[in-house]
Design an enzyme around this catalytic site. Structure first.
Site, PDB file in Angstrom:
ATOM      1  N   ARG A 168       0.732  -1.381  -0.086  1.00 48.39           N
ATOM      2  CA  ARG A 168       0.013  -0.059  -0.034  1.00 48.39           C
ATOM      3  C   ARG A 168       0.960   1.068   0.049  1.00 48.39           C
ATOM      4  O   ARG A 168       0.417   2.328   0.679  1.00 48.39           O
ATOM      5  CB  ARG A 168      -0.943  -0.096   1.067  1.00 48.39           C
ATOM      6  CG  ARG A 168      -1.861  -1.188   1.271  1.00 48.39           C
ATOM      7  CD  ARG A 168      -2.936  -1.102   0.072  1.00 48.39           C
ATOM      8  NE  ARG A 168      -3.897  -2.255   0.297  1.00 48.39           N
ATOM      9  CZ  ARG A 168      -3.448  -3.467  -0.128  1.00 48.39           C
ATOM     10  NH1 ARG A 168      -2.583  -3.748  -1.024  1.00 48.39           N
ATOM     11  NH2 ARG A 168      -4.446  -4.544  -0.126  1.00 48.39           N
ATOM     12  N   SER A 242     -10.657  -0.451   3.563  1.00 45.83           N
ATOM     13  CA  SER A 242      -9.754  -0.672   4.860  1.00 45.83           C
ATOM     14  C   SER A 242      -9.337   0.675   5.218  1.00 45.83           C
ATOM     15  O   SER A 242      -8.613   1.341   4.508  1.00 45.83           O
ATOM     16  CB  SER A 242      -8.859  -1.537   4.601  1.00 45.83           C
ATOM     17  OG  SER A 242      -9.201  -2.705   4.107  1.00 45.83           O
ATOM     18  N   GLU A 338      -4.305   3.648   6.047  1.00 47.29           N
ATOM     19  CA  GLU A 338      -4.179   3.517   4.811  1.00 47.29           C
ATOM     20  C   GLU A 338      -4.766   4.624   3.948  1.00 47.29           C
ATOM     21  O   GLU A 338      -4.389   5.052   2.980  1.00 47.29           O
ATOM     22  CB  GLU A 338      -4.840   2.170   4.359  1.00 47.29           C
ATOM     23  CG  GLU A 338      -4.742   1.879   2.740  1.00 47.29           C
ATOM     24  CD  GLU A 338      -5.601   0.649   2.495  1.00 47.29           C
ATOM     25  OE1 GLU A 338      -5.382  -0.342   3.245  1.00 47.29           O
ATOM     26  OE2 GLU A 338      -6.306   0.643   1.602  1.00 47.29           O
TER      27      GLU A 338
HETATM   28  C1  LIG Z   1     -15.492  -0.483  -0.469  1.00 46.41           C
HETATM   29  C2  LIG Z   1     -13.996  -0.092  -0.955  1.00 46.41           C
HETATM   30  C3  LIG Z   1     -13.164  -1.213  -1.138  1.00 46.41           C
HETATM   31  C4  LIG Z   1     -11.962  -0.985  -1.295  1.00 46.41           C
HETATM   32  N1  LIG Z   1     -10.941  -2.092  -1.406  1.00 46.41           N
HETATM   33  C5  LIG Z   1      -9.630  -2.028  -1.641  1.00 46.41           C
HETATM   34  C6  LIG Z   1      -8.718  -3.013  -2.027  1.00 46.41           C
HETATM   35  O1  LIG Z   1      -9.020  -4.326  -1.897  1.00 46.41           O
HETATM   36  N2  LIG Z   1      -7.315  -2.885  -2.121  1.00 46.41           N
HETATM   37  C7  LIG Z   1      -6.992  -1.574  -2.104  1.00 46.41           C
HETATM   38  O2  LIG Z   1      -5.623  -1.503  -2.497  1.00 46.41           O
HETATM   39  N3  LIG Z   1      -7.658  -0.462  -1.985  1.00 46.41           N
HETATM   40  C8  LIG Z   1      -9.149  -0.704  -1.967  1.00 46.41           C
HETATM   41  N4  LIG Z   1     -10.023   0.416  -1.779  1.00 46.41           N
HETATM   42  C9  LIG Z   1      -9.287   1.821  -1.629  1.00 46.41           C
HETATM   43  C10 LIG Z   1      -9.441   2.477  -3.250  1.00 46.41           C
HETATM   44  O3  LIG Z   1     -10.388   1.624  -3.893  1.00 46.41           O
HETATM   45  C11 LIG Z   1      -8.157   2.323  -3.969  1.00 46.41           C
HETATM   46  O4  LIG Z   1      -7.312   3.191  -3.002  1.00 46.41           O
HETATM   47  C12 LIG Z   1      -8.211   3.375  -5.329  1.00 46.41           C
HETATM   48  O5  LIG Z   1      -7.062   3.090  -5.904  1.00 46.41           O
HETATM   49  C13 LIG Z   1      -8.308   4.666  -4.930  1.00 46.41           C
HETATM   50  O6  LIG Z   1      -8.710   5.133  -6.262  1.00 46.41           O
HETATM   51  P1  LIG Z   1      -9.621   6.504  -6.320  1.00 46.41           P
HETATM   52  O7  LIG Z   1      -9.485   6.733  -7.791  1.00 46.41           O
HETATM   53  O8  LIG Z   1     -10.792   6.521  -5.760  1.00 46.41           O
HETATM   54  O9  LIG Z   1      -8.441   7.579  -5.636  1.00 46.41           O
HETATM   55  P2  LIG Z   1      -8.826   8.839  -4.814  1.00 46.41           P
HETATM   56  O10 LIG Z   1      -9.500   8.602  -3.710  1.00 46.41           O
HETATM   57  O11 LIG Z   1      -9.454   9.947  -5.614  1.00 46.41           O
HETATM   58  O12 LIG Z   1      -7.421   9.313  -4.566  1.00 46.41           O
HETATM   59  C14 LIG Z   1      -6.562   8.675  -3.560  1.00 46.41           C
HETATM   60  C15 LIG Z   1      -5.295   9.332  -3.457  1.00 46.41           C
HETATM   61  O13 LIG Z   1      -4.372   9.492  -4.537  1.00 46.41           O
HETATM   62  C16 LIG Z   1      -4.386  10.947  -5.336  1.00 46.41           C
HETATM   63  N5  LIG Z   1      -4.689  10.643  -6.580  1.00 46.41           N
HETATM   64  C17 LIG Z   1      -5.627  10.170  -7.404  1.00 46.41           C
HETATM   65  N6  LIG Z   1      -5.643  10.164  -8.478  1.00 46.41           N
HETATM   66  C18 LIG Z   1      -4.326  10.543  -8.608  1.00 46.41           C
HETATM   67  C19 LIG Z   1      -3.713  10.996 -10.107  1.00 46.41           C
HETATM   68  N7  LIG Z   1      -4.001  10.593 -11.247  1.00 46.41           N
HETATM   69  N8  LIG Z   1      -2.399  11.625  -9.985  1.00 46.41           N
HETATM   70  C20 LIG Z   1      -1.940  11.836  -8.575  1.00 46.41           C
HETATM   71  N9  LIG Z   1      -2.457  11.671  -7.486  1.00 46.41           N
HETATM   72  C21 LIG Z   1      -3.695  10.932  -7.774  1.00 46.41           C
HETATM   73  C22 LIG Z   1      -5.294  11.815  -4.447  1.00 46.41           C
HETATM   74  O14 LIG Z   1      -4.970  13.014  -4.443  1.00 46.41           O
HETATM   75  C23 LIG Z   1      -5.611  11.042  -3.031  1.00 46.41           C
HETATM   76  O15 LIG Z   1      -4.121  11.570  -2.054  1.00 46.41           O
HETATM   77  C24 LIG Z   1     -11.301   0.216  -1.190  1.00 46.41           C
HETATM   78  C25 LIG Z   1     -12.113   1.366  -1.182  1.00 46.41           C
HETATM   79  C26 LIG Z   1     -13.660   1.181  -0.948  1.00 46.41           C
HETATM   80  C27 LIG Z   1     -14.227   2.278  -1.020  1.00 46.41           C
END
Ligand SMILES: Cc1cc2nc3c(=O)[nH]c(=O)nc-3n(C[C@H](O)[C@H](O)[C@H](O)COP(=O)(O)OP(=O)(O)OC[C@H]3O[C@@H](n4cnc5c(N)ncnc54)[C@H](O)[C@@H]3O)c2cc1C
Length: 342
Positions: A168, A242, A338
């Protein structure tokens, strides 16, 4: 010209459903628009800390109004860029939905991401924390990425080594936090699938599904079934998956814990340390199902903090601090968040 809006609610743009406002808000769908957005007055006023890049908003906890500018990355497109005997290289825009990308791979018979089905969020965030589930991480299929460097104003390429992926973790969460904006990611997918069913739950689900042929599609479906039954759906109850990482302890520490708590769950890592299940530690401290106002600890998954409706980000953050302190007191283990705290 890009449209920059003012005082926009972010409630629908984060899966925790936290109602804070962005002073300025814009969307970009290519690097020209991104550069335009970065040169607008609200972005130049406070370059590093005043810009928040948003993907699907599924890994952030917004604890206050964003005083600077929020830029939603909507760069789209999925294309096969090359192939060799064993692999297909597919480049995806950062704004593509991650699960849709996984489905695209399944339809085309590209193997490697099936275990990562149904993870919320977008492609661009997948390398940020090296997303992982059911024995697979992004690093296993990662080839390279293109990112816009906000210090040098140019697009640069990172290979796998340059990202320094960990559990992570990546350079984008550590030393380069806030500097690079990921525009696209290229994945190296396999023509010859190596099915990974090392997680017991997948095997059990495949049997329950009475699957005769094991392939990337049946594994994806098994993962989808397990995840849908286990994890709260953010559309119904606000959460970011998580909230904490699973902590590592030394062998000695683990032995001591095992004497006192014989049921403790842990598995050995390559570096000799033991990884503990954060959810179990939290549950033992009595937090599972806890609720204070609209902030809570999920009743089935202690690792998932939830917003029952109108919780403030700061209330969820305070609850997470209480959890960290109680786990530390009982087990002498320091939990690390996380989720990105904004
Ligand atoms: C129900 C649920 C289950 C999940 N299960 C998992 C799992 O099994 N495994 C896992 O690893 N994660 C899991 N996650 C967490 C999440 O899905 C991941 O971390 C995912 O990659 C986040 O993507 P996002 O586009 O929503 O990021 P965001 O929440 O929009 O951004 C996350 C971070 O990255 C930055 N960011 C986003 N995009 C960019 C970009 N293009 N360039 C630079 N910075 C950027 C943002 O500023 C922020 O700091 C889960 C979340 C939920 C709600």
């Amino acid at each position: 010209m890009m449209n920059i809006e003012e005082n926009i609610s972010l409630k629908k743009l984060n899966t925790f459903g936290i109602d804070v406002k962005a002073k300025y808000f814009g969307r970009f769908s290519n690097t020209d628009e991104l550069q335009e957005a970065l040169s607008c007055e609200p972005a130049t006023r406070n370059p590093r800390s005043g810009i928040l890049i948003l993907g699907g908003g599924s890994n952030i906890l917004l604890t206050k109004n964003v005083d600077g500018i929020v830029l939603k990355n909507e760069i789209s497109g999925i294309e096969k860029i090359k192939e060799d005997e064993d692999h297909i290289y597919v480049k995806a825009g950062a704004g593509e939905n991650w699960h849709s990308f996984v489905m695209h791979c399944l339809e085309n018979n590209y193997a490697g991401v099936e275990n990562l089905s149904l993870i919320p969020g977008n492609v661009g965030a997948s390398p940020m924390q090296n997303i992982g589930a059911y024995g697979v991480e992004i690093k296993d299929v990662f080839d390279s990425l293109e990112a816009f460097d906000t210090e040098d104003n140019r697009v640069v390429v990172f290979d796998k080594e340059g990202c320094d992926f960990g559990y992570r973790e990546s350079v984008f969460k550590r030393q380069f936090k806030g500097r690079f904006i990921i525009c696209s990611v290229t994945y190296r997918l396999s023509k010859k699938p190596v099915l990974n069913t090392s997680y017991g739950a997948i095997e059990a689900e495949l049997e329950k599904m009475k699957v005769t042929e094991r392939n990337i599609r049946s594994i994806s479906q098994a993962v989808i079934n397990i995840r849908s039954s286990k994890l709260p759906d953010p559309k119904i109850i606000g959460n970011a998956g998580s909230f904490f990482k699973n902590p590592e302890v030394t062998d000695d520490h683990f032995e001591k814990l095992k004497n006192e708590f014989p049921n403790i769950v842990g598995y050995k890592l390559e570096n000799g340390n033991i990884k503990l299940a954060a959810g179990w530690l939290i549950e033992q401290c009595g937090w599972k199902g806890y609720r204070k106002g609209d902030a809570g600890c999920h009743e089935k998954q202690a690792l998932v903090l939830v917003n029952y409706g109108n919780a403030k980000g700061s209330e969820i953050f305070d609850l997470s601090t209480e959890i960290v302190n109680s786990v530390n007191k009982k087990f002498a283990v320091q939990l690390e968040r996380e989720v990105n705290i904004i």
